[in-house]
Design a protein around this motif. Sequence first.
Motif, short mmCIF file in Angstrom:
data_model
loop_
_atom_site.label_atom_id
_atom_site.label_comp_id
_atom_site.label_asym_id
_atom_site.label_seq_id
_atom_site.Cartn_x
_atom_site.Cartn_y
_atom_site.Cartn_z
N ASN A 4 -29.93 31.99 49.64
CA ASN A 4 -29.08 31.22 50.53
C ASN A 4 -29.85 30.00 51.00
O ASN A 4 -30.69 30.07 51.88
N ALA A 5 -29.57 28.86 50.39
CA ALA A 5 -30.35 27.66 50.66
C ALA A 5 -29.79 26.83 51.79
O ALA A 5 -30.29 25.75 52.09
N ALA A 6 -28.75 27.30 52.45
CA ALA A 6 -28.10 26.49 53.46
C ALA A 6 -29.00 26.19 54.64
O ALA A 6 -28.79 25.22 55.36
N THR A 7 -30.02 27.01 54.88
CA THR A 7 -30.88 26.83 56.04
C THR A 7 -32.01 25.85 55.78
O THR A 7 -32.75 25.52 56.69
N PRO A 18 -18.45 17.16 53.45
CA PRO A 18 -18.10 17.99 54.60
C PRO A 18 -17.59 19.35 54.15
O PRO A 18 -16.73 19.46 53.28
N ALA A 19 -18.13 20.38 54.76
CA ALA A 19 -17.76 21.74 54.37
C ALA A 19 -16.41 22.12 54.94
O ALA A 19 -16.02 21.72 56.03
N ARG A 23 -14.80 30.37 54.49
CA ARG A 23 -15.91 30.78 53.62
C ARG A 23 -15.45 31.89 52.71
O ARG A 23 -14.95 32.92 53.16
N THR A 24 -15.60 31.67 51.40
CA THR A 24 -15.19 32.66 50.42
C THR A 24 -16.25 33.74 50.30
O THR A 24 -17.44 33.43 50.29
N PRO A 25 -15.89 35.01 50.19
CA PRO A 25 -16.89 36.06 49.99
C PRO A 25 -17.74 35.75 48.77
O PRO A 25 -17.25 35.30 47.74
N GLU A 323 -18.32 23.64 50.25
CA GLU A 323 -17.49 24.63 50.94
C GLU A 323 -18.24 25.94 51.17
O GLU A 323 -18.10 26.56 52.23
N ILE A 324 -19.02 26.36 50.19
CA ILE A 324 -19.70 27.66 50.32
C ILE A 324 -21.17 27.47 50.74
O ILE A 324 -21.95 28.41 50.70
N GLU A 325 -21.53 26.24 51.11
CA GLU A 325 -22.85 25.93 51.65
C GLU A 325 -23.99 26.24 50.67
O GLU A 325 -25.01 26.83 51.03
#
Length: 370
Positions: A4-7, A18-19, A23-25, A323-325
Amino acid sequence: MTANAATHDVPADRIEVPAAPARTPRHSDYAVLLRRVRDAGLLDRRPWYYVWKGGAVLLALAAGWTAFVLIGDSWWQLATAAFLAAVFAQFAFLGHDAGHRQIAGSRRADFLLGLLFGNLAIGVSIGWWTSNHNRHHAHPNTEDADPDIMGVLAHSSARARAGRGLRKLVFRYQGWLFFPMLLLEGASLHFSSVRAIVRGDISRRGVEAATLIAHAAGYLGIVFLVLPPLPAIGFIALQQGLFGLYMGSTFAPNHKGMEVFPAGDSTDYLRRQVLSSRNVRGGLVTDTAFGGLNYQIEHHLFPSMPRPNLRRAQPIVVQYCAEIEVPYYETGVISSYTQALGHLHAVGQHTRPGADDSSPQDRIGAHAGQ
């Protein structure tokens, strides 16, 4: 870097959209993206594109060898060698597309095209290449699984520290040695093709061997008939060296300096492909020079997507990654080489006594441009 690279910090060259609030599973992320791409018709075959592209490359090959015969024993053959090196690379791109079944979508038809573009035209086995390349696609930048990062270079600090003897020396100076070593890439492709046939590592050994022999006979025959022995050897060395340099230069920006996964990593398919890949910006010239591989993220997500559709798929992929970050990384041509070589050099420093095990990061893409 985790899956999870969003952080993580966002590099200057990373595309930001823009997200969306929803949030899709994670388990269905790729299925959603696949449906969007399929609904846009981007997985449909593009036969006429490959008709004119293949025809243009075949015409260029014929023109190159015709010029070679007409020029004869002259220093102008240096230019012919460079031209044919570029043409060979374009054939390799077509062989790549055939190996992924982008052209006809049929196992048999694309195999036959692969024999034409790979074995006959440039002397590279389509069977060996497809097997090797498919393993890379299944496990990009994954230790002990991706053959592209288990060769003569170290892509992670752990692999650099494990080097011994000559290998350790190569690892230490790999940032400086990278482009000179690419001059041997053409010879490596031919050697690996022959070795795979001798060992029986591929099916259809008979037709593969026959087409490789036909290429070798034609290639060596025309060169030694037109040029004296020493100039002929020089021509072959230059043409094959430049072919390898060109091919390696188109592969270099794709994954080097992006996330390296440890053996057995369980990151899902979409994130594994996106986080390990880098796109290269550009227009028609870049698309042609890189054979469409500058859209590396889209290609890895949809290997069978015809080359001309990759550009059209990019906005869909960019939007969905936002969208899914999931970070989507794209940079310019020069920057891509700077980052790739910088990563190789930084990793190589882990061979030195007392190197700090905590740096550099195995993936420097997260900090590129800062």
